[in-house]
Design a protein around this motif. Structure first.
Motif, short mmCIF file in Angstrom:
data_model
loop_
_atom_site.label_atom_id
_atom_site.label_comp_id
_atom_site.label_asym_id
_atom_site.label_seq_id
_atom_site.Cartn_x
_atom_site.Cartn_y
_atom_site.Cartn_z
N PRO A 1 -4.10 -4.28 2.11
CA PRO A 1 -3.41 -3.21 1.36
C PRO A 1 -4.24 -2.68 0.19
N ILE A 2 -5.06 -3.53 -0.42
CA ILE A 2 -5.93 -3.04 -1.49
C ILE A 2 -6.93 -2.03 -0.93
N ALA A 3 -7.52 -2.37 0.23
CA ALA A 3 -8.45 -1.43 0.87
C ALA A 3 -7.73 -0.13 1.24
N ALA A 4 -6.50 -0.26 1.74
CA ALA A 4 -5.72 0.93 2.08
C ALA A 4 -5.44 1.77 0.84
N ALA B 1 -16.04 -1.69 2.21
CA ALA B 1 -14.75 -2.17 1.72
C ALA B 1 -14.10 -3.13 2.71
N LEU B 2 -14.19 -2.82 4.00
CA LEU B 2 -13.54 -3.67 4.99
C LEU B 2 -14.24 -5.02 5.12
N TYR B 3 -15.53 -5.06 4.85
CA TYR B 3 -16.29 -6.32 4.88
C TYR B 3 -15.71 -7.30 3.86
N TYR B 4 -15.50 -6.82 2.64
CA TYR B 4 -14.98 -7.70 1.60
C TYR B 4 -13.50 -7.99 1.81
N ALA B 5 -12.75 -7.04 2.36
CA ALA B 5 -11.34 -7.30 2.64
C ALA B 5 -11.19 -8.43 3.66
N LYS B 6 -12.03 -8.41 4.69
CA LYS B 6 -11.98 -9.47 5.69
C LYS B 6 -12.41 -10.81 5.08
N TYR B 7 -13.41 -10.75 4.20
CA TYR B 7 -13.88 -11.99 3.57
C TYR B 7 -12.73 -12.66 2.80
N PHE B 8 -12.00 -11.87 2.02
CA PHE B 8 -10.90 -12.44 1.24
C PHE B 8 -9.75 -12.88 2.13
N ALA B 9 -9.51 -12.14 3.21
CA ALA B 9 -8.44 -12.53 4.14
C ALA B 9 -8.77 -13.88 4.79
N ASP B 10 -10.03 -14.10 5.10
CA ASP B 10 -10.44 -15.37 5.71
C ASP B 10 -10.41 -16.52 4.70
N LYS B 11 -10.78 -16.23 3.46
CA LYS B 11 -10.83 -17.29 2.46
C LYS B 11 -9.45 -17.70 1.95
N THR B 12 -8.57 -16.73 1.81
CA THR B 12 -7.25 -17.02 1.24
C THR B 12 -6.19 -17.21 2.32
N PHE B 13 -6.54 -16.91 3.56
CA PHE B 13 -5.59 -16.99 4.67
C PHE B 13 -4.37 -16.09 4.43
N ASN B 14 -4.59 -15.03 3.69
CA ASN B 14 -3.51 -14.08 3.39
C ASN B 14 -4.04 -12.65 3.51
N PRO B 15 -3.87 -12.02 4.67
CA PRO B 15 -4.39 -10.67 4.85
C PRO B 15 -3.53 -9.60 4.19
N PHE B 16 -2.36 -9.98 3.64
CA PHE B 16 -1.44 -8.99 3.10
C PHE B 16 -1.76 -8.57 1.67
N ILE B 17 -2.85 -9.09 1.13
CA ILE B 17 -3.31 -8.63 -0.18
C ILE B 17 -4.59 -7.80 -0.06
N PRO B 18 -5.67 -8.32 0.55
CA PRO B 18 -6.92 -7.54 0.58
C PRO B 18 -6.83 -6.26 1.40
#
Length: 275
Positions: free
Chosen positions: A231-234, A212-229
């Motif tokens: 919290p979804i993982a959380a 789960a954290l692998y994909y969360a980091k991927y989306f955070a890097d692609k969208t430059f917004n860590p405040f969505i992926p």
């Protein structure tokens, strides 16, 4: 792509089924929920198997630590001390570095080649480290419960003529489980959370099939917004925690079913902030 199509394409991507390429164009909330949920399958894999195997090994370690013979007691004490005394992340690192040193071509065992390359994969190496770590912590929990078995219960078993395996199976082990279960529930919750450390360890994710954290980091890097992926993982892990509390609560009530309702101990969860 519509959301049902996204779910169909990516729901089991972490297992190697469905769309092979990660989304690179427009990334929607459905993409993030689906892929992070897909990666959660690996966290469940690590958590469930480490708990299942670690439960029995922890009980064996607790019995070994309580053994009168130093030849049995000392190895168990040192094992528990080493794995409880060192950080889990460093255990991941040392285990990976040790497994990498194994011969790439495998071992020649009486003409039969035993492969070793699979040991450095996350599904095997990381699971092994989590299994050893939770076994050490749970062993200390079960040992403390074993030492806390009321003396009256033991004397009653002796009065009934119980000895050896019968005494352990009918009196010592059930009482140990009842006493240890609330603390063991906390250990199970922590282990599930600790599976996220696999992402930071040296064990590689095969063909981008991460947790789960692998994909969360991927989306955070692609969208430059860590405040969505993140919290979804959380959110997913909170759901897992609630499920664990429910399942372990049912087991706790089962273990204490012989007690009157007012005397049954309640399952109190005390999450560990720092380990």
């Amino acid at each position: 792509m519509t959301c049902p199509e996204i779910v169909s394409a990516y729901a089991f991507r972490s297992l190697g089924f469905g769309e092979r390429l990660l989304p690179r164009g427009e990334i929607t909330l459905c993409h993030e929920f689906t892929l992070i949920g897909s990666g959660l399958i690996w966290n469940l894999y690590f958590g469930v198997l480490a708990l299942a195997f670690g439960f029995f090994f922890a009980n064996a370690l607790a019995l070994a630590k309580a053994a009168p013979s130093a030849l049995i007691r000392k190895p168990a004490e040192w094992f528990i001390f080493v794995f409880r005394g060192s950080p889990l992340f460093i255990q991941f690192f040392l285990a990976y570095e040790a497994l990498v040193l194994l011969p790439k071509t495998g071992f020649d065992l009486w003409g039969l080649i035993v492969p070793t390359d699979w040991t450095t994969s996350a599904w095997a190496g990381a699971l092994f480290v989590l299994f050893l770590n939770t076994s050490a912590y749970a062993a200390e929990i079960f040992y403390g419960a074993l030492m806390s078995v009321p003396k009256g219960d033991i004397e009653a078993a002796d009065a009934y003529g119980m000895t050896g395996w019968t005494k352990f199976r009918r009196v010592l082990w059930p009482t140990t489980l009842r006493l240890a279960w609330p603390a063991y529930t906390n250990e199970a919750i922590f282990l599930v959370h600790a599976t996220t450390l696999v992402f930071f360890s040296g064990f590689p994710a095969f063909q981008q099939r991460g947790d789960a954290l692998y994909y969360a980091k991927y989306f955070a890097d692609k969208t430059f917004n860590p405040f969505i992926p993140y919290p979804i993982a959380a959110f997913y892990f909170i759901c897992l925690t609630v499920t664990l509390i429910t399942v372990f609560g049912v087991i706790n009530r089962r273990l204490n079913r012989h007690l009157p309702g007012a005397m049954r101990p309640k399952l109190k969860v005390r999450p560990q902030i720092i380990r």
